[in-house]
Design an enzyme around this catalytic site. Sequence first.
Site, short mmCIF file in Angstrom:
data_model
loop_
_atom_site.label_atom_id
_atom_site.label_comp_id
_atom_site.label_asym_id
_atom_site.label_seq_id
_atom_site.Cartn_x
_atom_site.Cartn_y
_atom_site.Cartn_z
CG ASN A 155 -1.90 1.17 1.21
OD1 ASN A 155 -2.88 1.11 0.46
ND2 ASN A 155 -1.65 2.22 1.98
CD GLU A 156 -1.08 5.78 0.38
OE1 GLU A 156 -2.10 6.40 0.02
OE2 GLU A 156 -0.52 5.98 1.49
CD GLU A 313 -5.86 4.98 -0.04
OE1 GLU A 313 -5.68 6.09 0.50
OE2 GLU A 313 -5.18 3.98 0.26
CG HIS A 364 -9.12 10.13 5.94
ND1 HIS A 364 -10.08 9.82 5.00
CD2 HIS A 364 -7.98 10.40 5.22
CE1 HIS A 364 -9.55 9.90 3.79
NE2 HIS A 364 -8.29 10.25 3.90
#
Length: 677
Positions: A155-156, A313, A364
């Site tokens: 992830n990222e 995302e 978030h």
Amino acid sequence: MNHPLTDVTRALGGIAYGGDYNPEQWPRDVWREDVRLMREAGVNLVTVGVFSWSRIEPRAGTYDWSLLDEVLDLLHEHGIAVDLATATAAPPPWFTRRHPDARPVTASGTRLAHGSRQVFCPSSPAYAEAADALVTALATRYGDHPALVMWHVHNEWGNHNALCYCDTSADAFRAWLRERYETLDALNEFWGTDFWSQRYGDWDEIDPPRDTTAFRNPGQELDYRRFSSDALLARHRAETAILRRTAPRLPLTTNVMGTLEKKVDGFAFAAECDLVSADHYLPAADPDGHIDLALNADLARGMAGGRPWLLMEHSTSAVNWQPVNVAKQPGETRRNSLTHLARGADGLMFFQWRQSRAGAEKWHSAMLPHAGTEGRVWKEVKALGAELASLSEVTGSRVRGDVAMLFDWHAWWALELQARPSDRMGYLDAVRDWYEALWTLNITCDLVPPGADLAGYRVVLAPSLYLLSDQDADNLTRYAEQGGHLAVGCFSGVVDAYDRVRPGGHPGALRELLGLVVDEYLPLREGEHALLDDGTRVQRWTERVEPRGCTTVRRFADTADGGPARGGPAVTRHAFGRGTGWYTACRLPVPFLREVLRTLCAEAGVVPVVEAPHGLEAVRRTGEKHAYLFLINHTPETCRVPVTGIGLAGGEITDGRAVVPPGGVVVVREERRTAPA
């Protein structure tokens, strides 16, 4: 042959819609409510397991599949497909306790502690062993699960641990250098180590560019950026190799970060994926953030080679990591989402499905917010899901630009190292200025690397190429020779791939193409400016240019206000081969740059998508049978745009004009205008 993302959207029945799902954060009785509400919102795909390593493997070598077994079965039972993550982005506490030397080290020598995500050194053998074991176990158990439609690798990559300066990284760096240069003599030559008595006589003398007394060697630092990106890429390749060997039926992806970060080479990671996915979050402090959104979407499409891509995302409202986390206005989530769709995305995903109650990202926003189903965000999420279902025919169509804009992580890394003529010459600043100028003209561009095949483009723009390899310079030269129109921004072509200044005068590899020599770079101080001959004010940067065949289009004013380059060329044009090379010897403001690009595009036969009022964004996707025109209104006024076609979403078509309300989006189905590739 279908593209893997097209196969996925066909299996889903349309545009992918959903987000990260983290059921481990919630008790089991919430899960059934989740799937019910997902169906209500039109969700057809969720990403599972991104940060669940500590749940899956609570102790080294001991796996607990109970949560994933139940959740995957539940999602499949309700017709919701899964993008299963390898969970390697967040090692569990037992790993860092057992392998403290696997934690990353900063340039100043501080070893970072456990307590966040990506707490690992990319070169750590212990991390590699643990991660590979986890991926193997996941692929073995779930490779044939009917809920899965793709793998989400890590992830990222490198978002928080792109650069590690530990001794393990030092050893890996030396091995990388041996492979790159083969001999110390070659390394010493390319790094220029005779300066400041840095010449190396043994490979073991070379360390990472840790904090030191003065400026670090720029060749060494640039190579460390490359090594660090490659170290993470090696981990990506290791995980993908396991997945392809163990569960070959499923395509795989990883979410690259676009222009948000300069930490890894996004093109390199995209090339290793079956389908490209990207994350994008709006900078809340930027009133023109929608232009940044378009830039990131076009870059994602460029990384996908022009094929459809997946927005992995974005946010339904505020994020949690900016200085002030501003909530999106009503209608903004729809506008942002459909802009990504307009620019080639065939899937729109959010972080995350249900907003967290605890942890670092509880503020978030999410698809299902703290307020539940009574608030504005949920209502917009539900409405968007229904609208996307009605737009399913758009999937598989493509965006094709007549203009390419060159984007290069290596040039970015090199430009922003220490000891440049000015630290005010930010790479993204230049790219964004040129992109905004083109965006305001409603001319679509593809963002591609300098070595890409440019033959199909009428215009190529190079806003900032301080570093330019010999091969890429040859590519640009061939493009112009064969009839292309190239425009180059200031301080470009100066150094080779090793950050060595090209001899013979600036701009180095591009002198002949541009028909000029830059005698001297003349950066401006904070608060200083220089005037052009039409009164335009420029800041940050000027150059003293000597024409060698080029034509001067604009000059610096021949007065004291003209700055240090007074009276000299500021914008030039040069006929080269069958094409042209334009050059800007200063950092032009966007309005002036827009007029330069308008002239250049008209000369090359490039026309806007549609003629529309300023602030009305227009993008066209082209499919087998139809084209789809997206009209996105960023103004407070209703806009009317001449169209020929049938309205699919967002507004009325009256008397041959689409009526686009303030902040609205209209999608028009047109007859196909160009043949699909």
